[in-house]
Design a protein around this motif. Structure first.
Motif, short mmCIF file in Angstrom:
data_model
loop_
_atom_site.label_atom_id
_atom_site.label_comp_id
_atom_site.label_asym_id
_atom_site.label_seq_id
_atom_site.Cartn_x
_atom_site.Cartn_y
_atom_site.Cartn_z
N ASP A 102 119.48 61.03 -44.96
CA ASP A 102 120.17 61.55 -45.60
C ASP A 102 121.45 62.24 -45.29
OD1 ASP A 102 118.59 60.95 -48.12
OD2 ASP A 102 117.54 62.98 -48.03
N ASN A 103 122.54 62.11 -45.86
CA ASN A 103 123.74 62.75 -45.18
C ASN A 103 123.92 64.22 -45.88
OD1 ASN A 103 125.21 62.62 -47.63
ND2 ASN A 103 125.65 60.57 -47.36
N LYS A 104 124.67 64.99 -45.39
CA LYS A 104 124.90 66.48 -45.68
C LYS A 104 125.13 66.51 -47.33
CE LYS A 104 126.82 70.89 -44.80
NZ LYS A 104 125.82 71.67 -45.64
N ASN A 105 125.90 65.66 -47.91
CA ASN A 105 126.30 65.65 -49.28
C ASN A 105 124.80 65.59 -50.10
OD1 ASN A 105 127.66 66.09 -51.50
ND2 ASN A 105 128.01 64.00 -51.72
N ASP A 106 124.07 64.53 -49.78
CA ASP A 106 122.75 64.22 -50.23
C ASP A 106 121.76 65.46 -50.28
OD1 ASP A 106 123.63 61.60 -50.87
OD2 ASP A 106 122.49 60.82 -48.84
N ILE A 107 121.78 66.16 -48.99
CA ILE A 107 120.89 67.18 -48.68
C ILE A 107 121.45 68.22 -49.65
CG2 ILE A 107 120.19 68.96 -47.09
CD1 ILE A 107 120.35 66.74 -45.06
N ASP A 108 122.48 68.64 -49.69
CA ASP A 108 123.00 69.66 -50.67
C ASP A 108 122.71 69.19 -52.00
OD1 ASP A 108 125.71 70.61 -52.24
OD2 ASP A 108 125.36 71.76 -50.49
N ASN A 109 123.18 68.16 -52.44
CA ASN A 109 122.74 67.89 -54.07
C ASN A 109 121.29 68.08 -54.30
OD1 ASN A 109 125.18 67.55 -54.65
ND2 ASN A 109 125.32 65.29 -54.14
N LYS A 110 120.39 67.20 -53.52
CA LYS A 110 119.03 67.50 -53.70
C LYS A 110 118.26 68.65 -53.85
CE LYS A 110 117.81 63.08 -51.63
NZ LYS A 110 116.71 62.20 -50.77
N TRP A 160 109.72 75.84 -47.98
CA TRP A 160 110.38 74.97 -46.64
C TRP A 160 111.01 75.72 -45.49
CZ3 TRP A 160 112.92 69.64 -47.99
CH2 TRP A 160 112.13 69.03 -48.84
N LEU A 161 111.62 77.00 -45.83
CA LEU A 161 111.94 77.73 -44.78
C LEU A 161 110.58 78.19 -43.76
CD1 LEU A 161 114.75 79.70 -46.41
CD2 LEU A 161 115.00 77.99 -44.85
N THR A 162 109.58 78.32 -44.48
CA THR A 162 108.57 78.67 -43.53
C THR A 162 108.10 77.93 -42.43
OG1 THR A 162 106.75 78.12 -45.12
CG2 THR A 162 107.43 80.23 -45.45
N TYR A 163 108.49 76.42 -42.98
CA TYR A 163 108.35 75.45 -41.88
C TYR A 163 109.34 75.10 -41.04
CZ TYR A 163 104.33 73.58 -44.77
OH TYR A 163 103.30 73.34 -45.59
N LYS A 184 121.23 77.76 -50.18
CA LYS A 184 122.15 77.78 -49.47
C LYS A 184 121.67 77.89 -47.81
CE LYS A 184 126.96 79.55 -47.76
NZ LYS A 184 127.65 80.71 -48.14
N ILE A 185 120.86 78.78 -47.80
CA ILE A 185 120.10 78.91 -46.35
C ILE A 185 119.37 77.65 -45.82
CG2 ILE A 185 118.59 80.38 -45.05
CD1 ILE A 185 119.46 82.65 -46.61
N LEU A 186 118.66 77.32 -47.02
CA LEU A 186 117.93 75.86 -46.63
C LEU A 186 118.71 74.94 -46.29
CD1 LEU A 186 115.10 74.56 -46.68
CD2 LEU A 186 115.34 74.34 -49.20
N ILE A 187 119.76 74.86 -46.99
CA ILE A 187 120.61 73.58 -46.98
C ILE A 187 121.22 73.57 -45.42
CG2 ILE A 187 122.96 72.56 -47.48
CD1 ILE A 187 122.16 73.39 -50.58
N VAL A 195 119.80 75.05 -42.83
CA VAL A 195 118.75 74.52 -41.73
C VAL A 195 118.47 73.23 -41.85
CG1 VAL A 195 116.38 75.18 -41.32
CG2 VAL A 195 117.87 77.18 -42.03
N ILE A 196 118.14 72.68 -43.02
CA ILE A 196 117.79 71.18 -42.96
C ILE A 196 118.74 70.19 -42.55
CG2 ILE A 196 117.14 69.49 -44.69
CD1 ILE A 196 114.77 71.21 -43.93
N SER A 197 120.28 70.48 -43.13
CA SER A 197 121.35 69.79 -42.59
C SER A 197 121.27 69.66 -41.02
CB SER A 197 122.54 70.28 -42.98
OG SER A 197 122.51 70.12 -44.64
N GLN A 198 121.25 71.09 -40.46
CA GLN A 198 121.22 70.95 -38.98
C GLN A 198 120.28 70.17 -38.41
OE1 GLN A 198 123.89 72.31 -37.13
NE2 GLN A 198 122.96 71.24 -35.61
#
Length: 146
Positions: free
Chosen positions: A48-56, A87-90, A117-120, A122-125
């Motif tokens: 997934d790209n950053k935009n996909d992650i953001d939208n999901k 998810w942030l706990t992981y 926003k924080i999760l986006i 973390v996951i994007s990175q």
């Protein structure tokens, strides 16, 4: 129970059992649903790209926030059902920051949009790092492991 099991293995000459505890990783739609490759909106994929992650995350991550901002500020979020927090706990390795998020979001000081926003971030990175590392893998490197 563990001592009973160990005693029984001595008496019966069976091997001692091993126990592995694992926790299922919840799907974006909540802990009562499951991730599926046939439904791409249930998970974040490493392609997934950053935009996909953001939208999901914005559209599909089940929220433990309340119906109204006023109610949320008053009661706080239900962290047990909030997928962004789960998810942030992981994935958030900063325990102090995770504890602060837990306190702020659980008390209503932080809103659902803020934790998403924080999760986006973390996951994007994490996904970006994976994709960049994968690009560096050559056939020669693969052969070393085959």
């Amino acid at each position: 129970l563990q001592n009973d099991t160990r005693y029984c293995t001595k008496v019966t000459s069976f091997h001692k059992p091993a126990l592995i505890h694992s926790k299922f990783f919840p799907a974006l739609q909540g802990r009562h649903s499951k991730m599926s490759s046939s439904d791409p909106n249930t998970a974040i994929f490493l392609i997934d790209n950053k935009n996909d992650i953001d939208n999901k995350i914005k559209k599909f991550a089940f929220s433990g926030g309340r119906d109204t901002i006023e109610k949320h500020r008053q009661i706080g979020a239900d962290l047990e059902v909030d997928i962004s927090y789960q998810w942030l706990t992981y994935f958030l390795h900063d325990d102090a920051r995770l504890q602060q998020i837990k306190e702020d979001y659980g008390s209503g000081k932080m809103l659902t949009s803020e934790i998403k926003k924080i999760l986006i971030e973390v996951i994007s990175q994490l996904v970006t790092n994976h994709q960049e590392t994968k690009k560096k893998v050559t056939d020669e490197i693969v052969k070393k492991f085959m």
